[in-house]
Design a protein around this motif. Structure first.
Motif, PDB file in Angstrom:
ATOM      1  N   GLY A 175       2.072  -2.183  -0.664  1.00  0.00           N
ATOM      2  CA  GLY A 175       3.363  -2.047  -0.003  1.00  0.00           C
ATOM      3  C   GLY A 175       4.381  -1.215  -0.843  1.00  0.00           C
ATOM      4  N   THR A 176       5.618  -0.859   0.071  1.00  0.00           N
ATOM      5  CA  THR A 176       6.514  -0.120  -0.749  1.00  0.00           C
ATOM      6  C   THR A 176       7.301  -0.864  -1.804  1.00  0.00           C
ATOM      7  OG1 THR A 176       6.753   1.344   1.282  1.00  0.00           O
ATOM      8  CG2 THR A 176       8.701   1.052  -0.195  1.00  0.00           C
ATOM      9  N   GLY A 177       7.639  -2.115  -1.644  1.00  0.00           N
ATOM     10  CA  GLY A 177       8.290  -2.954  -2.584  1.00  0.00           C
ATOM     11  C   GLY A 177       7.431  -2.973  -3.855  1.00  0.00           C
ATOM     12  N   GLU A 178       6.023  -3.144  -3.543  1.00  0.00           N
ATOM     13  CA  GLU A 178       5.141  -3.348  -5.034  1.00  0.00           C
ATOM     14  C   GLU A 178       5.374  -2.007  -5.562  1.00  0.00           C
ATOM     15  OE1 GLU A 178       1.161  -5.546  -4.404  1.00  0.00           O
ATOM     16  OE2 GLU A 178       1.826  -4.356  -2.475  1.00  0.00           O
ATOM     17  N   LEU A 179       5.470  -0.866  -5.102  1.00  0.00           N
ATOM     18  CA  LEU A 179       5.332   0.521  -5.809  1.00  0.00           C
ATOM     19  C   LEU A 179       6.677   0.909  -6.329  1.00  0.00           C
ATOM     20  CD1 LEU A 179       3.630   2.594  -2.915  1.00  0.00           C
ATOM     21  CD2 LEU A 179       2.670   1.619  -4.856  1.00  0.00           C
ATOM     22  N   MET A 180       7.909   0.194  -5.627  1.00  0.00           N
ATOM     23  CA  MET A 180       8.932   0.348  -6.275  1.00  0.00           C
ATOM     24  C   MET A 180       9.191  -0.377  -7.559  1.00  0.00           C
ATOM     25  SD  MET A 180      11.425   0.379  -2.958  1.00  0.00           S
ATOM     26  CE  MET A 180      13.087   0.729  -3.821  1.00  0.00           C
ATOM     27  N   ARG A 181       8.850  -1.625  -7.437  1.00  0.00           N
ATOM     28  CA  ARG A 181       8.681  -2.517  -8.681  1.00  0.00           C
ATOM     29  C   ARG A 181       7.921  -2.099  -9.801  1.00  0.00           C
ATOM     30  NH1 ARG A 181       6.257  -8.143  -8.412  1.00  0.00           N
ATOM     31  NH2 ARG A 181       4.232  -6.993  -8.281  1.00  0.00           N
ATOM     32  N   ALA A 182       6.780  -1.347  -9.556  1.00  0.00           N
ATOM     33  CA  ALA A 182       5.861  -0.785 -10.520  1.00  0.00           C
ATOM     34  C   ALA A 182       6.481   0.531 -11.369  1.00  0.00           C
ATOM     35  CB  ALA A 182       4.564  -0.404  -9.904  1.00  0.00           C
ATOM     36  N   LEU A 183       7.172   1.262 -10.477  1.00  0.00           N
ATOM     37  CA  LEU A 183       7.929   2.482 -11.040  1.00  0.00           C
ATOM     38  C   LEU A 183       9.086   2.103 -12.012  1.00  0.00           C
ATOM     39  CD1 LEU A 183       8.116   5.451 -11.071  1.00  0.00           C
ATOM     40  CD2 LEU A 183       9.598   5.501  -9.280  1.00  0.00           C
ATOM     41  N   LEU A 184       9.933   0.964 -11.503  1.00  0.00           N
ATOM     42  CA  LEU A 184      10.961   0.669 -12.331  1.00  0.00           C
ATOM     43  C   LEU A 184      10.416  -0.061 -13.837  1.00  0.00           C
ATOM     44  CD1 LEU A 184      13.992  -0.174 -12.816  1.00  0.00           C
ATOM     45  CD2 LEU A 184      13.522  -2.363 -11.569  1.00  0.00           C
TER      46      LEU A 184
ATOM     47  N   ALA B 272      11.225 -11.003 -10.964  1.00  0.00           N
ATOM     48  CA  ALA B 272      11.530 -10.182 -10.094  1.00  0.00           C
ATOM     49  C   ALA B 272      10.863  -8.984 -10.596  1.00  0.00           C
ATOM     50  CB  ALA B 272      12.802 -10.035  -9.578  1.00  0.00           C
ATOM     51  N   SER B 273      10.798  -8.762 -11.824  1.00  0.00           N
ATOM     52  CA  SER B 273      10.413  -7.522 -12.691  1.00  0.00           C
ATOM     53  C   SER B 273       9.289  -7.700 -13.555  1.00  0.00           C
ATOM     54  CB  SER B 273      11.724  -6.796 -13.410  1.00  0.00           C
ATOM     55  OG  SER B 273      12.015  -7.964 -14.394  1.00  0.00           O
ATOM     56  N   VAL B 274       9.477  -7.697 -14.980  1.00  0.00           N
ATOM     57  CA  VAL B 274       8.273  -7.784 -15.782  1.00  0.00           C
ATOM     58  C   VAL B 274       7.198  -8.770 -15.488  1.00  0.00           C
ATOM     59  CG1 VAL B 274       7.718  -8.056 -18.252  1.00  0.00           C
ATOM     60  CG2 VAL B 274       9.796  -6.596 -17.641  1.00  0.00           C
ATOM     61  N   TYR B 275       7.707  -9.945 -15.395  1.00  0.00           N
ATOM     62  CA  TYR B 275       6.739 -11.221 -15.022  1.00  0.00           C
ATOM     63  C   TYR B 275       5.898 -11.033 -13.680  1.00  0.00           C
ATOM     64  CZ  TYR B 275       5.248 -15.847 -14.421  1.00  0.00           C
ATOM     65  OH  TYR B 275       4.498 -17.197 -14.026  1.00  0.00           O
TER      66      TYR B 275
ATOM     67  N   MET C 249      -0.942  -2.151 -14.223  1.00  0.00           N
ATOM     68  CA  MET C 249      -0.647  -0.775 -14.721  1.00  0.00           C
ATOM     69  C   MET C 249      -2.160  -0.153 -14.408  1.00  0.00           C
ATOM     70  SD  MET C 249       0.428  -1.077 -18.837  1.00  0.00           S
ATOM     71  CE  MET C 249       0.503   0.802 -18.810  1.00  0.00           C
ATOM     72  N   CYS C 250      -2.126   1.171 -14.350  1.00  0.00           N
ATOM     73  CA  CYS C 250      -3.209   2.066 -14.098  1.00  0.00           C
ATOM     74  C   CYS C 250      -3.903   1.644 -12.785  1.00  0.00           C
ATOM     75  CB  CYS C 250      -4.138   1.982 -15.168  1.00  0.00           C
ATOM     76  SG  CYS C 250      -5.423   3.409 -15.364  1.00  0.00           S
ATOM     77  N   ASP C 251      -2.905   1.564 -11.735  1.00  0.00           N
ATOM     78  CA  ASP C 251      -3.516   1.244 -10.282  1.00  0.00           C
ATOM     79  C   ASP C 251      -4.057   2.398  -9.737  1.00  0.00           C
ATOM     80  OD1 ASP C 251      -2.805  -1.444 -10.722  1.00  0.00           O
ATOM     81  OD2 ASP C 251      -1.082  -1.502  -9.719  1.00  0.00           O
ATOM     82  N   HIS C 252      -3.544   3.409 -10.059  1.00  0.00           N
ATOM     83  CA  HIS C 252      -4.237   4.799  -9.449  1.00  0.00           C
ATOM     84  C   HIS C 252      -5.537   4.964  -9.833  1.00  0.00           C
ATOM     85  CE1 HIS C 252      -2.935   6.067 -13.380  1.00  0.00           C
ATOM     86  NE2 HIS C 252      -3.652   7.320 -13.069  1.00  0.00           N
ATOM     87  N   VAL C 253      -6.019   4.373 -11.013  1.00  0.00           N
ATOM     88  CA  VAL C 253      -7.338   4.326 -11.431  1.00  0.00           C
ATOM     89  C   VAL C 253      -8.159   3.155 -10.835  1.00  0.00           C
ATOM     90  CG1 VAL C 253      -8.842   4.383 -13.251  1.00  0.00           C
ATOM     91  CG2 VAL C 253      -6.925   6.004 -13.447  1.00  0.00           C
TER      92      VAL C 253
ATOM     93  N   ALA D  87       1.996   6.319 -19.614  1.00  0.00           N
ATOM     94  CA  ALA D  87       1.996   6.155 -18.407  1.00  0.00           C
ATOM     95  C   ALA D  87       2.830   6.859 -17.326  1.00  0.00           C
ATOM     96  CB  ALA D  87       2.370   4.700 -18.092  1.00  0.00           C
ATOM     97  N   ARG D  88       3.224   8.194 -17.979  1.00  0.00           N
ATOM     98  CA  ARG D  88       4.216   8.975 -17.278  1.00  0.00           C
ATOM     99  C   ARG D  88       3.277   9.528 -16.122  1.00  0.00           C
ATOM    100  NH1 ARG D  88       5.603  10.142 -22.681  1.00  0.00           N
ATOM    101  NH2 ARG D  88       4.012  11.538 -22.959  1.00  0.00           N
ATOM    102  N   ARG D  89       2.143   9.740 -15.980  1.00  0.00           N
ATOM    103  CA  ARG D  89       1.425  10.196 -14.970  1.00  0.00           C
ATOM    104  C   ARG D  89       1.317   9.286 -13.788  1.00  0.00           C
ATOM    105  NH1 ARG D  89      -2.014  13.364 -11.964  1.00  0.00           N
ATOM    106  NH2 ARG D  89      -3.875  12.391 -11.181  1.00  0.00           N
ATOM    107  N   GLU D  90       0.973   8.131 -14.058  1.00  0.00           N
ATOM    108  CA  GLU D  90       1.240   6.995 -13.059  1.00  0.00           C
ATOM    109  C   GLU D  90       2.558   6.628 -12.638  1.00  0.00           C
ATOM    110  OE1 GLU D  90       0.245   2.310 -12.465  1.00  0.00           O
ATOM    111  OE2 GLU D  90      -0.031   3.245 -14.394  1.00  0.00           O
ATOM    112  N   GLN D  91       3.565   7.040 -13.357  1.00  0.00           N
ATOM    113  CA  GLN D  91       5.078   7.040 -12.667  1.00  0.00           C
ATOM    114  C   GLN D  91       5.065   8.220 -11.859  1.00  0.00           C
ATOM    115  OE1 GLN D  91       8.024   6.670 -16.030  1.00  0.00           O
ATOM    116  NE2 GLN D  91       6.578   5.610 -17.142  1.00  0.00           N
ATOM    117  N   GLU D  92       4.660   9.590 -12.370  1.00  0.00           N
ATOM    118  CA  GLU D  92       4.720  10.536 -11.306  1.00  0.00           C
ATOM    119  C   GLU D  92       4.342  10.452 -10.076  1.00  0.00           C
ATOM    120  OE1 GLU D  92       3.091  13.814 -13.488  1.00  0.00           O
ATOM    121  OE2 GLU D  92       4.812  13.929 -14.972  1.00  0.00           O
ATOM    122  N   LEU D  93       2.930   9.722  -9.867  1.00  0.00           N
ATOM    123  CA  LEU D  93       2.232   9.486  -8.584  1.00  0.00           C
ATOM    124  C   LEU D  93       2.879   8.350  -7.752  1.00  0.00           C
ATOM    125  CD1 LEU D  93      -1.424   9.534 -10.211  1.00  0.00           C
ATOM    126  CD2 LEU D  93      -0.389  11.248  -8.752  1.00  0.00           C
ATOM    127  N   LEU D  94       3.434   7.441  -8.539  1.00  0.00           N
ATOM    128  CA  LEU D  94       4.194   6.393  -7.842  1.00  0.00           C
ATOM    129  C   LEU D  94       5.574   6.993  -7.246  1.00  0.00           C
ATOM    130  CD1 LEU D  94       3.975   3.567 -10.347  1.00  0.00           C
ATOM    131  CD2 LEU D  94       3.261   3.394  -7.991  1.00  0.00           C
TER     132      LEU D  94
END
Length: 455
Positions: free
Chosen positions: A33-42, A78-81, A391-395, A436-443
Motif C-alpha cells: 500500500g501507499t501508506g506502507e511505502l511512505m512510512r518505509a521511505l521516511l 507509527a514510525s520505527v516500531y 528492509m530490503c523489500d524490493h529483494v 539502503a539508498r537504492r531501496e530509498q530510490e526505488l521507494l
C-alpha cells in the motif's frame, strides 16, 4: 517472469532456455500500500542519518520527557516500531505475519533480549530463566503461525545464546578452547552427554561459580531445543563478537551432536557464520566436513556480519591482529566463497544440509539464485533467503513472488523491550542502513508514479 523462474529452477535441473536473472527494480512494490511505502521511505531515510543512530537511546529518553510517554510512544509506533517490529501481542504478530504470507514471505521470529554486563538485573540467573520462558513462548508462537494459511515450509526461529548464558562465561570458555592447550573437558561430546543425561557437569579449569552457571546454561539451551524439536521449529543461533564466538560455536556443536542426527530429521540447530571475518571460510569448511564425516545434518545461516567497527576498535586497543576483512570488496569475496562452499554441500548432501542466504546485497542474492539453478537445487528446497523486517523489500518481494523460500527476521514485544534492541541493532548495522539508498530510490520512484503519475 514468475512462470519463467519456476521453469528455470525446477528440481529437474537447468533449463535449455538459459539463465534469466531476477530483477530487483522495485516492480514488486505494487503489492504494498501507499501508506506502507511512505512510512518505509521516511524511516529508512531517518535511520541513514548517523546522529540519530548514534544518539538513539538519548533521543528516545529526551522525547519521552518532552512529549510524554503516550505521545512519544504513539510516534514511535507509527514510525520505527511499525516499520521494524511485528507487534506486542500474539494477535498483532499474527496479523503482521499474515500480511507477509500474502506477499509470499515467511516469518523468522526473534525475541529481542540481550545481556547488559553492567546491569545486575540483566545478568542474574533469574533474568536468564525469564528469557528461557520467553524463548519457549516464541517456539509455541512460531509453531502456531505455521498453521495459518500461507507458504508452507520449515518453521524457523532466531535465538541469541547470550540471552541464556552470560558473556563473562562465554569469554572464559573462549579462552579455554582457543588456546593451544585446549581443555578436553570442554569438548562438544562431553557437553552433549551432560545435557542428554541431566547429570551435573564439573570442569576442572572452571571455578565453582562458573561450573554452576555453565550447567544452568546448558540446561536452558537443551530445554529450548528439546521443546523446539517437539514443535518442529528449527533454531538459528546468532553469532556475536569474536571474543564470544568460539564459546558459542562450542555450545552449538554440543547441541548439534544431540539434535542434528538424521534420525531426528534435522538440522534443528543451525549456526551463523560471519563472512567479514578472515577465518570464516576455513571454519565453515572444517565444520561442514566434520558434520559430513559424523553423518550429522548441517544448518548454516550465512551473513556478512554486524560488528565491524567494534571488532576493529578492540583489536586496536588490545594491539592484536584485526580479525576482519580489510574492506567491503574482500568481505564480498569471502561471502561468495562461503556461499559457493555451502551450495556445493547442499547439492551433494541434499536434505541433510540447509542454508539461509541472509543478505541484503542484490549481487549476492542474484549469484545465489544463479548457482542454485546451475546446481539443480529446487527453489523451495534446502536453501532459503533471509532479510530484516522492514528492509530490503524490493529483494524479498521479488524472491517471494518468484517462488523462493524467503524469511523476514521479525522482532516483537513492547516498546520498552524492543526500541533499545532496535537502536543497538542499528548501531551494529550502520553500513546496512546507510547502504539502503537504492531501496530509498526505488521507494521514491514508486511513490512518484502513484502520486504524481510520473514514469
Amino acid at each position: 517472469m514468475l512462470w519463467t523462474c519456476r521453469v528455470l529452477y525446477s528440481p529437474a535441473g537447468p533449463s535449455v532456455r538459459g539463465w534469466q536473472p531476477l530483477r530487483f527494480d522495485g516492480g514488486a512494490f505494487h503489492l504494498k500500500g501507499t501508506g506502507e511505502l511512505m512510512r518505509a521511505l521516511l524511516v529508512l531515510r531517518l535511520c541513514a542519518w548517523p546522529p540519530l543512530v548514534t544518539h538513539g537511546l538519548a533521543l528516545q529518553a529526551w522525547s519521552r520527557r518532552l512529549l510524554g510517554s503516550r505521545l512519544s510512544g504513539a510516534l514511535l509506533r507509527a514510525s520505527v516500531y511499525g516499520q521494524f517490529v511485528a507487534g506486542e501481542t500474539g494477535e498483532e504478530v499474527k496479523d503482521c505475519v499474515q500480511q507477509l504470507q500474502r506477499l509470499g514471505l515467511r516469518p523468522l521470529l526473534a525475541v529481542p533480549t540481550e545481556e547488559e554486563p553492567d546491569s545486575a538485573v540483566k545478568t542474574g540467573e533469574a533474568w536468564y530463566e525469564g528469557n528461557l520462558k520467553a524463548m519457549l513462548r516464541c517456539v509455541d508462537l512460531s509453531r502456531g503461525l505455521a498453521e495459518t494459511p500461507g507458504p508452507a515450509g520449515p518453521i524457523l526461529m532466531q535465538l541469541k545464546i547470550t540471552a541464556l548464558t552470560s558473556t563473562w562465561l562465554c569469554k572464559e570458555l573462549t579462552s579455554r578452547v582457543r588456546g593451544p592447550g585446549a581443555s578436553v573437558e570442554l569438548s562438544p561430546e562431553r557437553l552433549a552427554e551432560a545435557m542428554d543425561s541431566g547429570k551435573d557437569l564439573q570442569v576442572s579449569c572452571l571455578n565453582a561459580e562458573q561450573n554452576q552457571h555453565l550447567w544452568a546454561s546448558l540446561s536452558r539451551l537443551h530445554c529450548v531445543v528439546q521443546h523446539a524439536r517437539t514443535q518442529h521449529v528449527r533454531l538459528l543461533m546468532d553469532a556475536e563478537y569474536t571474543s564470544l564466538n568460539p564459546a558459542l560455536s562450542l555450545l552449538v556443536a554440543a547441541l548439534a551432536l544431540r539434535w542434528n542426527s538424521p534420525r531426528e530429521g534435522g538440522p534443528w540447530v543451525w549456526n551463523t557464520y560471519q563472512a567479514y571475518l578472515k577465518d570464516t571460510h576455513e571454519q565453515l569448511r572444517r565444520d561442514a566436513e566434520a558434520a559430513d564425516r559424523a553423518g550429522l545434518a548441517f544448518g548454516v545461516k550465512l551473513v556478512r556480519g554486524a560488528y565491524l567497527d567494534k571488532e576493529r576498535e578492540v583489536a586496536r586497543v588490545q594491539r592484536t591482529e584485526d580479525p576482519t576483512q580489510p574492506d567491503y570488496e574482500a568481505t564480498s569475496q569471502s561471502y561468495s566463497r562461503c556461499l559457493e562452499l555451502m551450495l556445493t554441500h547442499v547439492s551433494r548432501r541434499g536434505p541433510l544440509c540447509h542454508l539461509m542466504v541472509a543478505s541484503h546485497n542484490e549481487e549476492s542474492v542474484r549469484h545465489a539464485t544463479k548457482r542454485m539453478w546451475e546446481l539443480g537445487i529446487p527453489l523451495d528446497g534446502p536453501v532459503c533467503f533471509g532479510q530484516l523486517l522492514g528492509m530490503c523489500d524490493h529483494v524479498s518481494l521479488a524472491l517471494g513472488q518468484a517462488g523462493y523460500a524467503v524469511y523476514k527476521s521479525i522482532p516483537y514485544g513492547s516498546l520498552e523491550e524492543v526500541i533499545p534492541y532496535l537502536i543497538r541493532r542499528a548501531q551494529e548495522n550502520r553500513s546496512v542502513l546507510q547502504g539502503a539508498r537504492r531501496e530509498q530510490e526505488l521507494l521514491g520512484r514508486e511513490l512518484r508514479r502513484r502520486l504524481l503519475g510520473g514514469a
